[in-house]
Design an enzyme around this catalytic site. Structure first.
Site, PDB file in Angstrom:
ATOM      1  N   ARG A 163       0.960  -1.226   0.065  1.00  0.00           N
ATOM      2  CA  ARG A 163       0.151  -0.033   0.048  1.00  0.00           C
ATOM      3  C   ARG A 163       0.778   1.150   0.058  1.00  0.00           C
ATOM      4  NH1 ARG A 163      -3.115  -0.886   5.126  1.00  0.00           N
ATOM      5  NH2 ARG A 163      -1.371  -1.877   5.630  1.00  0.00           N
ATOM      6  N   ASN A 184      -6.176  -2.889   2.213  1.00  0.00           N
ATOM      7  CA  ASN A 184      -5.974  -4.256   2.305  1.00  0.00           C
ATOM      8  C   ASN A 184      -7.510  -4.753   2.451  1.00  0.00           C
ATOM      9  OD1 ASN A 184      -3.446  -4.791   2.211  1.00  0.00           O
ATOM     10  ND2 ASN A 184      -3.055  -4.470   4.430  1.00  0.00           N
TER      11      ASN A 184
END
Length: 95
Positions: free
Chosen positions: A20, A38
């Site tokens: 990320r 996520n």
């Protein structure tokens, strides 16, 4: 300049490998806005990318490999209508 929006699901070993944060850096470097998070299945990262089509494509190319330690098994891209709704690129909480 053609603008684009992609809703992306990246599956594999993509959690716990700074995916990320790395995607945020790549997106910002290319002028792409949106978000990444996520998924609670432990093996999926989801993102929405908006910006110039060429820039979105660069982020998608990067996402097929990901950061060191990642192992991308599958990437699903859903092209959507560009909305221009984001001011920056954020990391959102897991869902």
């Amino acid at each position: 300049m053609e603008m684009a929006r992609a809703h992306v699901f990246i599956r594999g070993k993509v959690q716990g490998v700074f995916f990320r944060q790395s995607m945020k850096e790549v997106a910002m470097r290319n002028g792409v806005k949106g978000w990444v998070r996520n998924r609670s299945d432990g093996k999926t990262v989801e993102a929405v990318l908006e910006g110039p089509r060429d820039a979105v494509m660069k982020v998608l190319e990067w996402a097929r490999i990901g950061p060191p330690g990642a192992r991308v098994e599958d990437i699903e891209v859903q092209w959507e209508e560009y909305k221009g709704e984001f001011k920056d690129f954020k990391i959102l909480p897991t869902v």
